[in-house]
Design a protein around this motif. Structure first.
Motif, PDB file in Angstrom:
ATOM      1  N   ILE C 158       0.865  -1.180   0.000  1.00 36.95           N
ATOM      2  CA  ILE C 158       0.000   0.000   0.000  1.00 36.95           C
ATOM      3  C   ILE C 158       0.897   1.223   0.000  1.00 36.95           C
ATOM      4  O   ILE C 158       1.877   1.270   0.742  1.00 36.95           O
ATOM      5  CB  ILE C 158      -0.982   0.000   1.200  1.00 36.95           C
ATOM      6  CG1 ILE C 158      -1.835   1.271   1.169  1.00 36.95           C
ATOM      7  CG2 ILE C 158      -0.247  -0.147   2.519  1.00 36.95           C
ATOM      8  CD1 ILE C 158      -3.063   1.192   2.042  1.00 36.95           C
ATOM      9  N   GLY C 159       0.574   2.173  -0.868  1.00 36.02           N
ATOM     10  CA  GLY C 159       1.472   3.311  -0.986  1.00 36.02           C
ATOM     11  C   GLY C 159       0.764   4.595  -1.351  1.00 36.02           C
ATOM     12  O   GLY C 159      -0.396   4.605  -1.790  1.00 36.02           O
ATOM     13  N   TYR C 160       1.499   5.667  -1.126  1.00 35.39           N
ATOM     14  CA  TYR C 160       1.036   7.021  -1.433  1.00 35.39           C
ATOM     15  C   TYR C 160       1.999   7.556  -2.490  1.00 35.39           C
ATOM     16  O   TYR C 160       3.219   7.547  -2.284  1.00 35.39           O
ATOM     17  CB  TYR C 160       1.095   7.853  -0.146  1.00 35.39           C
ATOM     18  CG  TYR C 160       0.668   9.287  -0.283  1.00 35.39           C
ATOM     19  CD1 TYR C 160      -0.674   9.621  -0.469  1.00 35.39           C
ATOM     20  CD2 TYR C 160       1.598  10.323  -0.196  1.00 35.39           C
ATOM     21  CE1 TYR C 160      -1.073  10.941  -0.568  1.00 35.39           C
ATOM     22  CE2 TYR C 160       1.209  11.647  -0.296  1.00 35.39           C
ATOM     23  CZ  TYR C 160      -0.133  11.952  -0.484  1.00 35.39           C
ATOM     24  OH  TYR C 160      -0.528  13.263  -0.588  1.00 35.39           O
ATOM     25  N   PHE C 161       1.458   7.985  -3.633  1.00 37.63           N
ATOM     26  CA  PHE C 161       2.307   8.320  -4.779  1.00 37.63           C
ATOM     27  C   PHE C 161       1.913   9.658  -5.373  1.00 37.63           C
ATOM     28  O   PHE C 161       0.774  10.093  -5.241  1.00 37.63           O
ATOM     29  CB  PHE C 161       2.189   7.241  -5.862  1.00 37.63           C
ATOM     30  CG  PHE C 161       2.593   5.884  -5.387  1.00 37.63           C
ATOM     31  CD1 PHE C 161       3.917   5.481  -5.427  1.00 37.63           C
ATOM     32  CD2 PHE C 161       1.649   4.997  -4.879  1.00 37.63           C
ATOM     33  CE1 PHE C 161       4.301   4.231  -4.964  1.00 37.63           C
ATOM     34  CE2 PHE C 161       2.029   3.748  -4.406  1.00 37.63           C
ATOM     35  CZ  PHE C 161       3.342   3.372  -4.454  1.00 37.63           C
ATOM     36  N   GLU C 162       2.882  10.283  -6.034  1.00 39.28           N
ATOM     37  CA  GLU C 162       2.559  11.406  -6.908  1.00 39.28           C
ATOM     38  C   GLU C 162       1.848  10.832  -8.119  1.00 39.28           C
ATOM     39  O   GLU C 162       2.348   9.893  -8.737  1.00 39.28           O
ATOM     40  CB  GLU C 162       3.793  12.070  -7.478  1.00 39.28           C
ATOM     41  CG  GLU C 162       4.904  12.388  -6.557  1.00 39.28           C
ATOM     42  CD  GLU C 162       6.060  12.890  -7.399  1.00 39.28           C
ATOM     43  OE1 GLU C 162       6.183  14.099  -7.563  1.00 39.28           O
ATOM     44  OE2 GLU C 162       6.814  12.047  -7.897  1.00 39.28           O
ATOM     45  N   ALA C 163       0.741  11.419  -8.505  1.00 41.61           N
ATOM     46  CA  ALA C 163       0.029  10.877  -9.656  1.00 41.61           C
ATOM     47  C   ALA C 163       0.630  11.338 -10.975  1.00 41.61           C
ATOM     48  O   ALA C 163       0.442  10.719 -12.004  1.00 41.61           O
ATOM     49  CB  ALA C 163      -1.434  11.280  -9.601  1.00 41.61           C
ATOM     50  N   ASP C 164       1.356  12.428 -10.953  1.00 41.95           N
ATOM     51  CA  ASP C 164       1.774  13.010 -12.226  1.00 41.95           C
ATOM     52  C   ASP C 164       3.282  13.025 -12.432  1.00 41.95           C
ATOM     53  O   ASP C 164       3.783  13.808 -13.224  1.00 41.95           O
ATOM     54  CB  ASP C 164       1.237  14.427 -12.357  1.00 41.95           C
ATOM     55  CG  ASP C 164       1.830  15.339 -11.286  1.00 41.95           C
ATOM     56  OD1 ASP C 164       2.452  14.803 -10.348  1.00 41.95           O
ATOM     57  OD2 ASP C 164       1.677  16.553 -11.408  1.00 41.95           O
ATOM     58  N   GLY C 165       4.005  12.190 -11.718  1.00 41.06           N
ATOM     59  CA  GLY C 165       5.439  12.107 -11.957  1.00 41.06           C
ATOM     60  C   GLY C 165       6.160  13.361 -11.528  1.00 41.06           C
ATOM     61  O   GLY C 165       5.849  13.952 -10.498  1.00 41.06           O
ATOM     62  N   ASN C 173      -1.668  16.372  -7.464  1.00 41.60           N
ATOM     63  CA  ASN C 173      -2.171  15.128  -8.031  1.00 41.60           C
ATOM     64  C   ASN C 173      -1.483  13.947  -7.373  1.00 41.60           C
ATOM     65  O   ASN C 173      -0.385  13.577  -7.744  1.00 41.60           O
ATOM     66  CB  ASN C 173      -1.904  15.089  -9.537  1.00 41.60           C
ATOM     67  CG  ASN C 173      -2.660  16.184 -10.257  1.00 41.60           C
ATOM     68  OD1 ASN C 173      -3.860  16.321 -10.091  1.00 41.60           O
ATOM     69  ND2 ASN C 173      -1.937  16.982 -11.036  1.00 41.60           N
ATOM     70  N   THR C 174      -2.129  13.377  -6.393  1.00 45.40           N
ATOM     71  CA  THR C 174      -1.540  12.236  -5.709  1.00 45.40           C
ATOM     72  C   THR C 174      -2.434  11.022  -5.871  1.00 45.40           C
ATOM     73  O   THR C 174      -3.575  11.125  -6.319  1.00 45.40           O
ATOM     74  CB  THR C 174      -1.352  12.546  -4.211  1.00 45.40           C
ATOM     75  OG1 THR C 174      -2.630  12.870  -3.667  1.00 45.40           O
ATOM     76  CG2 THR C 174      -0.397  13.700  -4.016  1.00 45.40           C
ATOM     77  N   ALA C 175      -1.895   9.880  -5.485  1.00 43.34           N
ATOM     78  CA  ALA C 175      -2.633   8.637  -5.622  1.00 43.34           C
ATOM     79  C   ALA C 175      -2.381   7.771  -4.402  1.00 43.34           C
ATOM     80  O   ALA C 175      -1.295   7.801  -3.822  1.00 43.34           O
ATOM     81  CB  ALA C 175      -2.206   7.902  -6.882  1.00 43.34           C
ATOM     82  N   VAL C 176      -3.387   7.030  -4.009  1.00 42.23           N
ATOM     83  CA  VAL C 176      -3.212   5.968  -3.025  1.00 42.23           C
ATOM     84  C   VAL C 176      -3.511   4.665  -3.736  1.00 42.23           C
ATOM     85  O   VAL C 176      -4.535   4.542  -4.418  1.00 42.23           O
ATOM     86  CB  VAL C 176      -4.139   6.150  -1.814  1.00 42.23           C
ATOM     87  CG1 VAL C 176      -4.070   4.932  -0.900  1.00 42.23           C
ATOM     88  CG2 VAL C 176      -3.786   7.416  -1.061  1.00 42.23           C
ATOM     89  N   THR C 200      -6.770   5.090  -6.204  1.00 37.39           N
ATOM     90  CA  THR C 200      -7.582   6.305  -6.337  1.00 37.39           C
ATOM     91  C   THR C 200      -6.648   7.468  -6.593  1.00 37.39           C
ATOM     92  O   THR C 200      -5.677   7.672  -5.868  1.00 37.39           O
ATOM     93  CB  THR C 200      -8.456   6.536  -5.078  1.00 37.39           C
ATOM     94  OG1 THR C 200      -9.157   7.767  -5.227  1.00 37.39           O
ATOM     95  CG2 THR C 200      -7.624   6.582  -3.808  1.00 37.39           C
ATOM     96  N   ARG C 201      -6.938   8.232  -7.654  1.00 37.55           N
ATOM     97  CA  ARG C 201      -5.970   9.190  -8.169  1.00 37.55           C
ATOM     98  C   ARG C 201      -6.603  10.566  -8.319  1.00 37.55           C
ATOM     99  O   ARG C 201      -7.555  10.746  -9.072  1.00 37.55           O
ATOM    100  CB  ARG C 201      -5.427   8.700  -9.523  1.00 37.55           C
ATOM    101  CG  ARG C 201      -5.036   7.221  -9.489  1.00 37.55           C
ATOM    102  CD  ARG C 201      -4.419   6.716 -10.762  1.00 37.55           C
ATOM    103  NE  ARG C 201      -3.045   7.131 -10.897  1.00 37.55           N
ATOM    104  CZ  ARG C 201      -2.029   6.582 -10.251  1.00 37.55           C
ATOM    105  NH1 ARG C 201      -2.224   5.601  -9.398  1.00 37.55           N
ATOM    106  NH2 ARG C 201      -0.808   7.041 -10.427  1.00 37.55           N
ATOM    107  N   ASP C 202      -6.029  11.514  -7.611  1.00 38.49           N
ATOM    108  CA  ASP C 202      -6.493  12.902  -7.679  1.00 38.49           C
ATOM    109  C   ASP C 202      -6.175  13.531  -9.041  1.00 38.49           C
ATOM    110  O   ASP C 202      -5.323  13.035  -9.775  1.00 38.49           O
ATOM    111  CB  ASP C 202      -5.787  13.737  -6.612  1.00 38.49           C
ATOM    112  CG  ASP C 202      -6.543  13.702  -5.303  1.00 38.49           C
ATOM    113  OD1 ASP C 202      -7.657  13.178  -5.299  1.00 38.49           O
ATOM    114  OD2 ASP C 202      -5.987  14.183  -4.303  1.00 38.49           O
ATOM    115  N   ALA C 203      -6.827  14.622  -9.326  1.00 38.64           N
ATOM    116  CA  ALA C 203      -6.550  15.364 -10.556  1.00 38.64           C
ATOM    117  C   ALA C 203      -6.917  16.821 -10.328  1.00 38.64           C
ATOM    118  O   ALA C 203      -7.504  17.174  -9.300  1.00 38.64           O
ATOM    119  CB  ALA C 203      -7.321  14.793 -11.733  1.00 38.64           C
ATOM    120  N   ASP C 204      -6.565  17.667 -11.288  1.00 37.46           N
ATOM    121  CA  ASP C 204      -6.840  19.096 -11.130  1.00 37.46           C
ATOM    122  C   ASP C 204      -8.339  19.369 -11.079  1.00 37.46           C
ATOM    123  O   ASP C 204      -8.793  20.243 -10.359  1.00 37.46           O
ATOM    124  CB  ASP C 204      -6.198  19.876 -12.287  1.00 37.46           C
ATOM    125  CG  ASP C 204      -4.684  19.848 -12.184  1.00 37.46           C
ATOM    126  OD1 ASP C 204      -4.174  19.719 -11.051  1.00 37.46           O
ATOM    127  OD2 ASP C 204      -4.017  19.924 -13.218  1.00 37.46           O
TER     128      ASP C 204
END
Lengths: 341, 341, 341
Positions: C158-165, C173-176, C200-204
């Motif tokens: 399970i991780g927390y990531f930047e969604a947009d590199g 924009n992050t993702a879990v 689940t991925r956030d966006a603008d």
């Protein structure tokens, strides 16, 4: 199965990266690198935008070695903080060792001999980022030729460099840079360091020519260390100057290593690791980009704490707070995980 | 402590880079590279500008190895002479060795089999830069598939290549390239070498199609060596040709090594190193870019001196003087420090 | 000559790349990489152009290692399929091992834990290219922090990531992302694998936010293996889904290896190598770019045959045929030579 060599007896070490050398030290080959992964949050009056970033700060690999009187190092970026610089070269030089340690000749891309904090590896500096003074006044890496040397308690370096990096007509802009250091006291627990540097840099117009003078003063006593640098630069007709003072305390009692005119990072004495706190204050004309401010007159305070998990791994946090002379302010919180192999 | 292996007995060498192989030669892994750092000053009538440069000429790292019948090589640029090509690939291939040394299959990016000077490594050529003829007529590295082989005194290679390198629709422009060499005399002190090559290269329009024929003649006798190549090319409706002749003398008495259809660089017999002088004359339609001239009819003379400090390090200086058929002239002074590891 | 170490006893292996570790496994260093060279011919109704290509698909080098409780990996592209990505980073992370194998913390650029086919290395997947479903729904590599672990027959991440590199303000924009797997049966000849993932991925804007759910079902019985994945994604207000089913048979009788929630490539039991055939069918909203089609609703069939020459070398051919729901169709023939070292 057995492992042998068809040549001279070899010694292999793999504590960090891999190092192979002949037992008689006549030849060696070494691979290593570093990964620095950062979280950083910056807010600044100047650009009015708060930014947060989670990204690689530096990722480098190097190969170096020597055979007889000749050595080389090639180090390149796998990635850089802006995410766009993979595949560029850092150190890239060939070195002649035949005159002994008092007179080494280095040809190629290398750090110019100027600035104690600049010449301390980014793996080894106490605060996570270098001071606004070092950012402004020190040239860092350039292509050139340098004569350098060291004795038991002194070092020197003097070189001729391209001032503007790559390009097809580099010799319009060249630089001569020199530095000397002396350590009147140098034991395991007690170090006193004095240094001075000078660089004069040509430019296309006289108004862009730069002459900078640097003074270094540093010391360590048991778990405490201190270092300060003063820079005074004539940029065309304009005179600018600034200084920083930094104090560090290794809570777990280790001393900060000092070697050949620069400090190294703390090596923990215990398997539980080592803890360090560091504070830095700087004032004057600097490049305050870390806290989102301009290259101008200002002041900045940095507080940091480091945990050295073992000789390869370091975790650090720092808080930087800066203010321009015109009143604009900015700050940065940074956390780093670093593996040097 | 001890160093052992969980598999077959290993032999390690670190004279240049690092090489690990099994004692039975069934597997190997090798790392190495080169750094060439150049000073060069060019002045030319053609562009009316004198340029001087101090920069890396080539910095490359490679990994290669084999396991059983399969080998690979991946070599990439850490930096290139124009300062912009870090991170690009040179050799990048997989090779099948299972048919023996008389029939090797190589798939991937590799040198096309064409041109004695082109197929001599840039670490090993006698003059610092290749001739204007090699620059104009030889394709260098391309992606493709090649069948090659060698016997005691002969070699051959024939391959099918993309003519235009990378791209999504490469097969518009392909090339077939072949070369054969024969060495009627081949002892340590005496070598006679004959070679011929041919390449036919498709293009989008018939006017751009190229067919080139190449003849090679070379030899070594004690400390002297000579090599010449003639190129004749049909570029669309235009016929162009040119040749170079090169003579070298290793003053310290070593012979230039020859192996499998190409020369290697001098290995000094004494710890004091080896000295070599070289002269090259070329005439015809060539690419005279080294002296700042055009790709046109002209002639060029090259004089050089090399000092091989040991088997890894070479210092060289060369002077090149060229003249276009229309009278424009240019020259270049170049000095190089090279470490091949 | 002898080869020794100044530290703990070492074991060296060079079957693929080079690996050096201490006998007590407290430290290691490893170098390796992969070269995939492809021929591919694609024709598609959608773009109306037939393309053929002969180019490197992936060429990567990596260095990884550990010292005590800390590990790292840095992997970079020497070249990529579009010929433009040399010098970019793939894996680039530091890992903490001190909590044991049930709780590993990984910080840096890494694969997000999502998708069986995505988490199977490109060296090890049975078909040459991943499915249109994996291409569409799985995030691949991002910068972030992950907690992962494994037991004898289960894994989780399970991780927390930047969604947009990369970028200066990544946390817009992050993702879990999370995944768990369970293998109720796991012997050398018989494997049953269940897995589920969620990201689940956030966006603008809310319309660009994405939530995706994934189910994995796979198994192996003697020389046969099967795997299927279903993806269901809410992209803003739009619901899309799709699945693939893949079947493989290793004709020479080997079983496909399974380890820690993913499959590995076939290791031939005989020096003559191993042969495998594979078929995959997929249906639904996918990214059908391999056959030149759009990211849309469609279906695709893949047939492939692989020859594993030894544990490092693989030759493969595949045929893919896709059709969009609107009737446009495309296909691709691909052949690959792969060396993993």
């Amino acid at each position: 199965g057995t492992v042998t060599t068809s040549g001279k007896d070899l010694v292999i070490d793999t504590d960090s990266g891999i190092k192979v050398k002949t037992l008689d030290k006549s030849a060696s080959f070494q691979l290593g690198g570093r990964i620095q992964w950062d979280y950083d949050a910056t807010q600044s009056d100047d650009n009015g935008v708060d930014t947060t970033d989670f990204d690689v700060r530096r990722a480098r690999l190097y190969a170096k070695g020597h055979f007889g009187d000749w050595a080389y190092k090639t180090q390149f970026n796998v990635a850089e903080s802006d995410g766009a610089k993979g595949g560029t070269a850092e150190d890239l030089y060939i070195r002649y060792l035949g005159f002994g340690s008092t007179a080494t000749v280095t040809i190629g891309k290398q750090k110019e001999p100027f600035g104690l904090e600049q010449l301390t590896s980014s793996k080894d500096i106490s605060a996570l980022e270098r001071s606004a003074m070092t950012e402004r006044y020190t040239p860092g890496r350039s292509g050139g030729i340098q004569l350098s040397g060291k004795g038991s308690n002194w070092t020197y370096g003097i070189g001729y460099f391209e001032a503007d990096g790559n390009g097809s007509d580099d010799f319009n802009n060249t630089a001569v840079t020199a530095r000397g250091t002396f350590a009147p006291i140098q034991t395991n627990n007690l170090v006193a360091h004095l240094g001075a540097g000078y660089t004069t840099r040509d430019a296309d117009t006289q108004a862009e020519e730069v002459d900078t003078f640097n003074l270094e003063l540093a010391g360590a006593s048991g778990p405490f260390h201190a270092q300060a640098e003063y820079f005074d630069s004539e940029e065309g007709q304009v005179d600018v100057d600034g200084y920083y003072v930094q104090l560090g305390w290794i809570i777990t009692g280790e001393s900060r290593p000092y070697k050949a005119g620069a400090f190294k990072r703390v090596k923990p004495a215990s398997p539980k690791g080592a803890w360090e706190v560091v504070a830095r204050f700087e004032d004057g004309d600097g490049k305050y980009s870390d806290v989102g401010l301009a290259t101008t007159d200002g002041e900045q305070t940095t507080l940091g704490v480091n945990y050295y998990a073992n000789k390869n791994v370091r975790l650090g946090m720092s808080y930087m707070d800066g203010e321009e002379a015109n009143g604009a302010s900015g700050d940065e919180v940074r956390a780093r995980l670093q593996y040097a192999f």
